[in-house]
Design a protein around this motif. Structure first.
Motif, PDB file in Angstrom:
ATOM      1  N   CYS A   4       0.831  -1.211   0.000  1.00 49.39           N
ATOM      2  CA  CYS A   4       0.000   0.000   0.000  1.00 49.39           C
ATOM      3  C   CYS A   4       0.862   1.257   0.000  1.00 49.39           C
ATOM      4  O   CYS A   4       0.524   2.232  -0.673  1.00 49.39           O
ATOM      5  CB  CYS A   4      -0.948  -0.009   1.187  1.00 49.39           C
ATOM      6  N   PHE A   8       0.311   3.912  -2.966  1.00 54.45           N
ATOM      7  CA  PHE A   8      -0.218   5.235  -2.669  1.00 54.45           C
ATOM      8  C   PHE A   8       0.849   6.332  -2.673  1.00 54.45           C
ATOM      9  O   PHE A   8       0.606   7.452  -2.254  1.00 54.45           O
ATOM     10  CB  PHE A   8      -0.964   5.229  -1.336  1.00 54.45           C
ATOM     11  N   PHE A 153      -3.935   5.820   2.239  1.00 56.94           N
ATOM     12  CA  PHE A 153      -4.672   6.307   1.073  1.00 56.94           C
ATOM     13  C   PHE A 153      -5.245   7.694   1.343  1.00 56.94           C
ATOM     14  O   PHE A 153      -5.107   8.611   0.533  1.00 56.94           O
ATOM     15  CB  PHE A 153      -5.798   5.343   0.692  1.00 56.94           C
ATOM     16  N   GLY A 158      -4.169  10.112  -3.541  1.00 60.67           N
ATOM     17  CA  GLY A 158      -5.243   9.269  -4.068  1.00 60.67           C
ATOM     18  C   GLY A 158      -6.637   9.703  -3.693  1.00 60.67           C
ATOM     19  O   GLY A 158      -7.566   9.614  -4.492  1.00 60.67           O
TER      20      GLY A 158
END
Length: 175
Positions: A4, A8, A153, A158
């Motif tokens: 992640c 991101f 995130f 994003g």
């Protein structure tokens, strides 16, 4: 979490003592090789705090909010462990309505995540600003991978991009 962080656009991941080895076979598989693409650093909490200060980062601690009914997570004083915490840093974003990122020193963030059992130590919480994911219903918390991913995130470029896409979809439907 490494996967992640890479997805991101986070700049780096800092591993505190006790973290999983990012190069063990299970971690590499789960991260789809993100450990090979995201800059990693390892060190003690005091070293991380020095980097946070030197880089002028906003230090955030992922910490569930105890709810007003007393069902929220309870942690005995001093029970958390920075030993098992993971911290990631990202260039924060100052975003205009069109989702374009502009760099700003005041938006640079370091997010600290603790273990699912013990959470974060009092030492981390003394230095960091707590940030929680608002939740509905009877759930007290999310596991660290889910919570960390949501927060990474939300703190990245994003989120505004997603909101802009949703607005565009709404406009297309209304037309």
């Amino acid at each position: 979490l490494l996967r992640c962080a890479a997805a991101f656009g986070w700049n780096a991941v800092w591993l505190l003592p006790g973290c999983c080895d990012p190069f063990n076979d299970k971690a590499l598989r789960a991260s789809r090789g993100a450990a090979l693409h995201v800059p990693l650093a390892a060190g003690q909490l005091q070293e991380l705090l020095a980097v946070v200060k030197q880089q002028n980062l906003l230090l955030l601690a992922a910490e569930p909010e105890p709810d007003h009914l007393g069902r929220g997570p309870q942690k005995p004083s001093g029970s958390g462990s920075e030993k098992d915490a993971t911290a990631s840093s990202a260039q924060g974003s100052s975003l205009s309505a069109d989702g374009v990122c502009t760099d700003s020193d005041s938006d640079r963030v370091c997010l600290v995540l603790g273990t699912e059992g013990a959470g974060l130590s009092d030492t981390v919480l003394q230095h960091a600003t707590p940030v929680a994911i608002p939740m509905h219903g009877h759930m007290e918390s999310l596991n660290v991978a889910v919570a960390g991913s949501i927060l990474m995130f939300a703190l990245s470029e994003g989120m505004p991009q997603l909101m802009a896409r949703l607005q565009q979809l709404r406009s297309n439907i209304a037309s």
